[in-house]
Design a protein around this motif. Structure first.
Motif, PDB file in Angstrom:
ATOM      1  N   LEU A  84       0.812  -1.227   0.000  1.00  0.00           N
ATOM      2  CA  LEU A  84       0.000   0.000   0.000  1.00  0.00           C
ATOM      3  C   LEU A  84       0.840   1.270   0.000  1.00  0.00           C
ATOM      4  N   ASP A  85       2.040   1.223   0.596  1.00  0.00           N
ATOM      5  CA  ASP A  85       2.885   2.431   0.590  1.00  0.00           C
ATOM      6  C   ASP A  85       3.278   2.790  -0.845  1.00  0.00           C
ATOM      7  N   GLU A  86       3.703   1.778  -1.607  1.00  0.00           N
ATOM      8  CA  GLU A  86       4.089   2.040  -3.004  1.00  0.00           C
ATOM      9  C   GLU A  86       2.875   2.389  -3.846  1.00  0.00           C
ATOM     10  N   ILE A  87       1.759   1.733  -3.567  1.00  0.00           N
ATOM     11  CA  ILE A  87       0.528   2.013  -4.325  1.00  0.00           C
ATOM     12  C   ILE A  87       0.104   3.468  -4.100  1.00  0.00           C
ATOM     13  N   ILE A 142      -2.187   5.474   6.791  1.00  0.00           N
ATOM     14  CA  ILE A 142      -3.483   5.943   7.298  1.00  0.00           C
ATOM     15  C   ILE A 142      -3.732   7.353   6.762  1.00  0.00           C
ATOM     16  N   GLY A 143      -4.951   7.591   6.282  1.00  0.00           N
ATOM     17  CA  GLY A 143      -5.293   8.908   5.728  1.00  0.00           C
ATOM     18  C   GLY A 143      -5.016   9.026   4.234  1.00  0.00           C
ATOM     19  N   ARG A 144      -4.316   8.040   3.655  1.00  0.00           N
ATOM     20  CA  ARG A 144      -3.984   8.114   2.222  1.00  0.00           C
ATOM     21  C   ARG A 144      -4.833   7.159   1.378  1.00  0.00           C
ATOM     22  N   ILE A 145      -5.701   6.381   2.018  1.00  0.00           N
ATOM     23  CA  ILE A 145      -6.580   5.465   1.274  1.00  0.00           C
ATOM     24  C   ILE A 145      -7.942   6.158   1.125  1.00  0.00           C
ATOM     25  N   ASP A 146      -8.467   6.212  -0.091  1.00  0.00           N
ATOM     26  CA  ASP A 146      -9.707   6.959  -0.330  1.00  0.00           C
ATOM     27  C   ASP A 146     -10.956   6.149   0.001  1.00  0.00           C
ATOM     28  N   ILE A 147     -10.901   4.827  -0.258  1.00  0.00           N
ATOM     29  CA  ILE A 147     -12.038   3.965   0.083  1.00  0.00           C
ATOM     30  C   ILE A 147     -11.504   2.690   0.732  1.00  0.00           C
ATOM     31  N   ILE A 148     -12.038   2.392   1.925  1.00  0.00           N
ATOM     32  CA  ILE A 148     -11.780   1.084   2.534  1.00  0.00           C
ATOM     33  C   ILE A 148     -13.124   0.374   2.599  1.00  0.00           C
TER      34      ILE A 148
END
Lengths: 415, 83
Positions: free
Chosen positions: A198-201, A237-243
């Protein structure tokens, strides 16, 4: 009635084909609450047998936790059994809103909307936010419910090789002229227990102006230091738009799911998501118990810490015993056997030894990658883990696979 | 034309679907029934052919069988006079 012999024969034949292909799924009847120890009637009519359960998604051992059960009773007494309504007519109670607020806080997002299941959340969310001018760029191994959700959405579909960031970047370059783009992935992939990068994504998403959507069903409650999920584990945390995630696994294991993320997207789901609009609200009893679950895991990380310890212990001991295990840190532990019949035979023998595990083969996993998927839980005590390791070692020795790697197992049993 | 076409599709499948560069496929390798290409990501393969040859393959012709090998895809493309 027009259920003719022609229709009956057609469906019977379909069932025969499933059987011939070796993919017929049989239910096993459990005559006890979900937990580390369960009583199973299998085959049908057999005397119930006490076995250790190593195939549930009961990661935190909360499915039958006394405080959760008590909260469910209280919910039943105070808010009733059913709501007989969808959410927006007369199916929203104070406890539904309370649960949405608690999930938002726990996941570290802007807002949350409950769905009857995560399957429904995934089925509904893409069609709400994307249209034919947009692109969905998904990992090739995402869960079937995401595939179904993408099928229901008119946006253009692109997919990248599993966890291959170079390939993802190619797709992002290829779609740069489209209106909106969304990178779509599981947080943890359910068959291998491997974790999305997820960091690279997120870095790529920011570089190419794309949104990020993560299904975190196999992570919410225990991945990351506070159990918030894969986004906490990967420091995004805070960088994912939809969980999207489920209440049907670690979080009590009953049912229900949600879309959590950017406020506007959640608001749009309340207006347009078809599984939200046209399916009944979550029953009060489950909502009340889920509220208790979030309280329990917010108060202490003891359960996720125990799960982490159990997972490490099990993985280390099984590796030392000579099993070929996909490396990782997740409680999904794939014991690689490559051959479908070997996986089925070993799972059957392990059941005889009192260990309930399931063998998976094509088409659930790629051809030639059959395995037994073990799922470790915080409900397991050390003696449970030791019993499972001893049984695996005994059966592994019977089939002469201990200490053998992929090529040797394939040489012995074939694909 | 046919050899160029074969190479074009084989190269695309290798680049898009195979994880290991050393893996080889040929025109008769089963792609979908062997699990190399799953039935959902077959959509990307269909889009590739449609864009490359500026055709539109209707759903009833875009079967898993029609995309199960490079040979099958070439037979499908023949119907559109591009192979």
């Amino acid at each position: 009635m027009a259920y003719s012999n022609k229709a009956r024969d057609f469906f019977s034949n379909e069932l025969k084909n499933i059987n011939t292909a070796g993919t017929f799924k049989e239910e096993r009847y459990i005559e006890s609450p979900q937990g580390a120890n369960i009583n199973v009637e299998f085959p049908v009519g057999a005397k119930p047998k006490e076995v250790l359960n190593f195939c549930a998604n009961n990661y935190l051992g909360l499915s039958s936790h006394p405080e959760v059960i008590e909260a469910a009773h209280q919910g039943l007494n105070e808010r009733g059994y059913g709501m007989s309504s969808v959410r927006f007519i007369c199916g929203t109670q104070d406890i539904h809103k309370e649960l949405e607020t608690k999930l938002t806080k726990f996941l570290g997002t802007e807002d949350t909307i409950l769905f009857p299941s995560c399957m429904d959340a995934n089925a509904g969310v893409f069609d709400v936010v994307l249209d034919k001018e947009d692109a969905m760029i998904s990992d090739r191994l995402v869960h079937a419910s995401i595939v179904d959700g993408m099928r229901l959405c008119k946006a253009q579909l692109y997919n990248y090789k599993h966890s291959n960031m170079d390939h993802l970047e190619e797709k992002l370059k290829e779609t740069q002229n489209l209106r909106l783009r969304m990178i779509i992935t599981d947080g943890v992939f359910s068959m291998d227990g491997d974790i999305a990068k997820l960091d690279e994504i997120c870095d790529l998403a920011e570089k190419y102006d794309a949104m990020v959507m993560v299904d975190d069903s196999h992570a919410t409650g225990f991945m990351g230091k506070n159990g918030r999920g894969t986004h906490e584990h990967c420091g995004v945390i805070g960088r994912i738009d939809i969980i999207t995630t489920t209440l049907g696994k670690a979080l009590g294991g009953a049912s229900g799911g949600c879309v959590s993320g950017r406020k506007e997207i959640v608001d749009l789901c309340r207006q347009r998501a078809r599984p939200y609009l046209f399916s009944n609200t979550m029953p009060p009893v489950i909502v009340a118990a889920a509220n208790k679950v979030i309280d329990l895991i917010s108060k202490t990380t003891d359960r996720r810490d125990k799960l982490e310890k159990n997972t490490k212990y099990f993985r280390d001991k099984m590796t030392a015993a000579g099993f070929d295990i996909r490396e990782g840190v997740h409680p999904i532990v794939p014991i690689m056997l490559y051959n479908a019949k070997l996986a089925q035979d070993m799972a059957r023998d392990l059941y005889e030894e009192g260990i309930y595990v399931i063998g998976f083969s094509f088409p659930v996993v790629p051809k030639g990658q059959a395995r037994i998927r073990v799922q470790v839980s915080a409900a397991h005590e050390k003696e449970h883990l030791d019993k499972a390791i001893a049984a695996f070692t005994k059966i592994g020795a019977k089939y002469q696979i201990l200490g053998k790697k992929k090529d040797e197992i394939i040489a012995q049993y074939g694909y | 034309m046919s050899d160029d076409l074969k190479k074009l599709i084989i190269d695309y499948v290798k680049k898009e679907y195979l994880d290991d560069d050393s893996e080889e496929i040929d025109e008769s390798t089963q792609l979908i029934s062997s699990g190399i290409v799953d039935s959902f990501s077959m959509v990307a393969l269909k889009t590739f052919l449609e864009k490359k040859f500026q055709i539109s393959i209707p759903d009833e012709k875009a079967t898993t069988e029609a995309f199960d090998s490079v040979n099958n895809m070439i037979n499908l493309l023949k119907e559109f006079n591009v192979a």
